[in-house]
Design a protein around this motif. Structure first.
Motif, PDB file in Angstrom:
ATOM      1  N   GLN A  53       0.833  -1.203   0.000  1.00  0.00           N
ATOM      2  CA  GLN A  53       0.000   0.000   0.000  1.00  0.00           C
ATOM      3  C   GLN A  53       0.871   1.258   0.000  1.00  0.00           C
ATOM      4  O   GLN A  53       0.582   2.230  -0.698  1.00  0.00           O
ATOM      5  N   GLY A  56       2.219   1.550  -3.528  1.00  0.00           N
ATOM      6  CA  GLY A  56       1.080   1.867  -4.398  1.00  0.00           C
ATOM      7  C   GLY A  56       1.188   1.347  -5.820  1.00  0.00           C
ATOM      8  O   GLY A  56       2.257   0.954  -6.284  1.00  0.00           O
ATOM      9  N   ARG A  69      -7.633   4.693 -10.583  1.00  0.00           N
ATOM     10  CA  ARG A  69      -6.749   5.042  -9.457  1.00  0.00           C
ATOM     11  C   ARG A  69      -5.645   4.006  -9.259  1.00  0.00           C
ATOM     12  O   ARG A  69      -5.808   2.830  -9.569  1.00  0.00           O
ATOM     13  N   ASP A  71      -4.053   4.085  -6.153  1.00  0.00           N
ATOM     14  CA  ASP A  71      -3.907   3.967  -4.694  1.00  0.00           C
ATOM     15  C   ASP A  71      -4.657   2.752  -4.162  1.00  0.00           C
ATOM     16  O   ASP A  71      -5.768   2.472  -4.577  1.00  0.00           O
ATOM     17  N   HIS A  73      -6.541   0.992  -1.063  1.00  0.00           N
ATOM     18  CA  HIS A  73      -7.162   1.296   0.234  1.00  0.00           C
ATOM     19  C   HIS A  73      -7.277   0.014   1.045  1.00  0.00           C
ATOM     20  O   HIS A  73      -7.685  -1.021   0.516  1.00  0.00           O
ATOM     21  N   PHE A 138      -0.919   9.915   2.374  1.00  0.00           N
ATOM     22  CA  PHE A 138      -1.679   8.886   3.064  1.00  0.00           C
ATOM     23  C   PHE A 138      -2.565   9.496   4.128  1.00  0.00           C
ATOM     24  O   PHE A 138      -2.177  10.441   4.802  1.00  0.00           O
ATOM     25  N   GLN A 162     -11.490   9.760  -6.447  1.00  0.00           N
ATOM     26  CA  GLN A 162     -10.339  10.549  -5.977  1.00  0.00           C
ATOM     27  C   GLN A 162     -10.495  12.047  -6.234  1.00  0.00           C
ATOM     28  O   GLN A 162      -9.551  12.753  -6.575  1.00  0.00           O
ATOM     29  N   THR A 179      -5.483  10.312  -2.620  1.00  0.00           N
ATOM     30  CA  THR A 179      -4.998   9.921  -1.300  1.00  0.00           C
ATOM     31  C   THR A 179      -5.199   8.429  -1.068  1.00  0.00           C
ATOM     32  O   THR A 179      -6.218   7.873  -1.452  1.00  0.00           O
ATOM     33  N   THR A 180      -4.227   7.812  -0.432  1.00  0.00           N
ATOM     34  CA  THR A 180      -4.345   6.405  -0.060  1.00  0.00           C
ATOM     35  C   THR A 180      -4.934   6.351   1.344  1.00  0.00           C
ATOM     36  O   THR A 180      -4.452   7.048   2.241  1.00  0.00           O
ATOM     37  N   ARG A 307      -3.413  -3.518  -9.125  1.00  0.00           N
ATOM     38  CA  ARG A 307      -2.702  -2.527  -8.297  1.00  0.00           C
ATOM     39  C   ARG A 307      -1.712  -3.205  -7.364  1.00  0.00           C
ATOM     40  O   ARG A 307      -0.590  -2.748  -7.186  1.00  0.00           O
TER      41      ARG A 307
END
Length: 427
Positions: A53, A56, A69, A71, A73, A138, A162, A179-180, A307
């Motif tokens: 994470q 990323g 995205r 990122d 989550h 983050f 996002q 943002t993650t 991802r």
């Protein structure tokens, strides 16, 4: 704070060499996992997911303006005292540009953006919230279950699209928040009930849960061997605070993550794609011959796999996503799904268990009851005795408890009502 970026982390030539050397180490994943939170015992899978994470995936922009995205989550749901907040605090220290917020002290405006009256200009102005301020960084959200329903609703757009759209007073604005999010929450009744289904104990709206790539349940169950190891580990730390040395120090770890995020753009290889595709197709069609169609995973999880695989390649500073990276991603996702998404009746993984709280097998029973009511309505009339439904449903192989449960669910959803005792009618 909005302008601050990973580029604000200064990396010298020597450090760059050290980073490249570390990336070539065959044991890099083990080293990173050991450095992430040394004061917390165990949780190897979770720590590995947190490493991925931090690094990323890749953000992809298409010609038509659509953005996917990059990122990841992650949501940790667990019993009190299992070290969730500790992990979040630690990641805030490692993550370049990390912000920490906690449940009760968070409002929807505090997360996204607030419109405030400006004393000097005499008009309205925008003030960014935590998710927007942590753009390209983050945001750790602790005690997510303690937030009010409306405030949680503010996160939906921020997690998937996002962006944060504001339309208040005379201000219409769209703010970027790449943002993650790493969130932690407690189960519905404060602690997991080991005999009940996990998905029913997660008290968060389905639409929000679905936006997290990985969900880890952390159960705190007594286990003699594990408890003994944990006690020795914690007490040893109390006796000698520096007994558990990090393999990589925090400052260098921060630089490693910033470097990987800036300079590494891995491309998916055909073998990696094939591996992910096969897993997805096999999982979706595992129970083809059965009448109950469970949905083990959706396209959102497929994107999540990509991802994770990209992040795995970034850790090695590699420009190609290999079959090994895909396998690592599949292992992590399968670990999460098999813990939360198993339908107890069929023993199959069913994403609906997590995202809607109703399993496919349960839904098929509700549909059966609905069809029976339709048939009986044609024969008897509008008002149908419950006994008749029970009799017909038992013939179709359902037991009385399941029938009552299905009727109760239909009543709650507003499909049926009881005009007089022992009779039901469709609305």
């Amino acid at each position: 704070p909005v302008q601050e970026d990973f580029s604000s982390v200064e990396i010298s030539k020597e450090e760059e060499e050290k980073i490249k050397e570390l990336a070539k180490d065959p044991k890099i994943y083990t080293k990173l996992v050991r450095s992430i939170a040394t004061s917390i015992f165990g949780y190897e899978k979770i720590k590995e997911a947190l490493i991925l994470q931090l690094v990323g995936g890749l953000k992809k922009e298409r010609g038509d303006g659509m953005v996917t995205r990059g990122d990841l989550h992650i949501l940790l749901i667990g019993d009190p005292g299992s070290g969730k907040s500790q992990l979040l605090k630690r990641i805030t220290k490692i993550a370049p540009k990390g912000r920490y917020v906690s449940g009760k002290g968070v409002s929807g405006a505090g997360l996204t953006a607030a419109v405030v009256r400006d004393e000097f200009l005499g008009g309205w102005s925008l003030e960014a919230g935590a998710l927007v301020l942590a753009n390209k960084g983050f945001c750790m959200i602790d005690e997510m279950d303690k937030m009010s329903h409306e405030d949680r609703g503010a996160m939906h757009e921020a997690l998937e699209q996002q962006t944060v759209s504001i339309s208040k007073a005379n201000i219409q604005a769209t703010l970027v928040c790449r943002t993650t999010v790493l969130a932690a929450a407690n189960p519905k009744f404060g602690r997991f009930d080991p005999y009940d289904i996990l998905a029913k104990q997660i008290d968060l709206p389905p639409a929000l849960i679905n936006r997290f790539d990985l969900i880890f349940p952390i159960k705190d169950l007594p286990d003699k061997d594990k408890d003994e190891k944990l006690a020795s580990y914690v007490l040893d730390l109390q006796q000698n605070p520096d007994s558990q040395k990090q393999e990589i120090d925090t400052e260098f770890l921060k630089k490693f993550i910033a470097y990987a995020r800036q300079n590494c753009k891995p491309i998916l290889t055909d073998v990696a794609i094939e591996e992910i595709k096969n897993y997805y197709v096999d999982m979706r069609n595992a129970g083809e011959e059965e009448s109950i169609k469970a949905v083990p995973m959706s396209a959102r999880q497929l994107e999540g796999l990509v991802r994770l695989a990209e992040a795995s390649a970034k850790v090695r500073l590699s420009n190609k996503v290999t079959k090994k990276d895909s396998k690592r991603a599949i292992d992590l996702l399968h670990f999460c799904l098999s813990q939360i998404g198993i339908d107890p009746e069929t023993g199959k993984i069913d994403i609906d268990r997590i995202t809607t709280g109703i399993a496919a097998s349960e839904r098929s029973k509700i549909i059966t009851i609905r069809e029976l009511i339709g048939e009986l309505e044609n024969r008897i009339g509008k008002t149908i005795p419950i006994d008749d439904i029970v009799k017909e449903a038992v013939e179709q192989g359902m037991n009385e408890g399941e029938i009552e449960n299905a009727i109760e669910k239909l009543k709650r959803s507003g499909d049926l009502f009881e005009p007089k005792r022992g009779f039901i009618q469709r609305i």
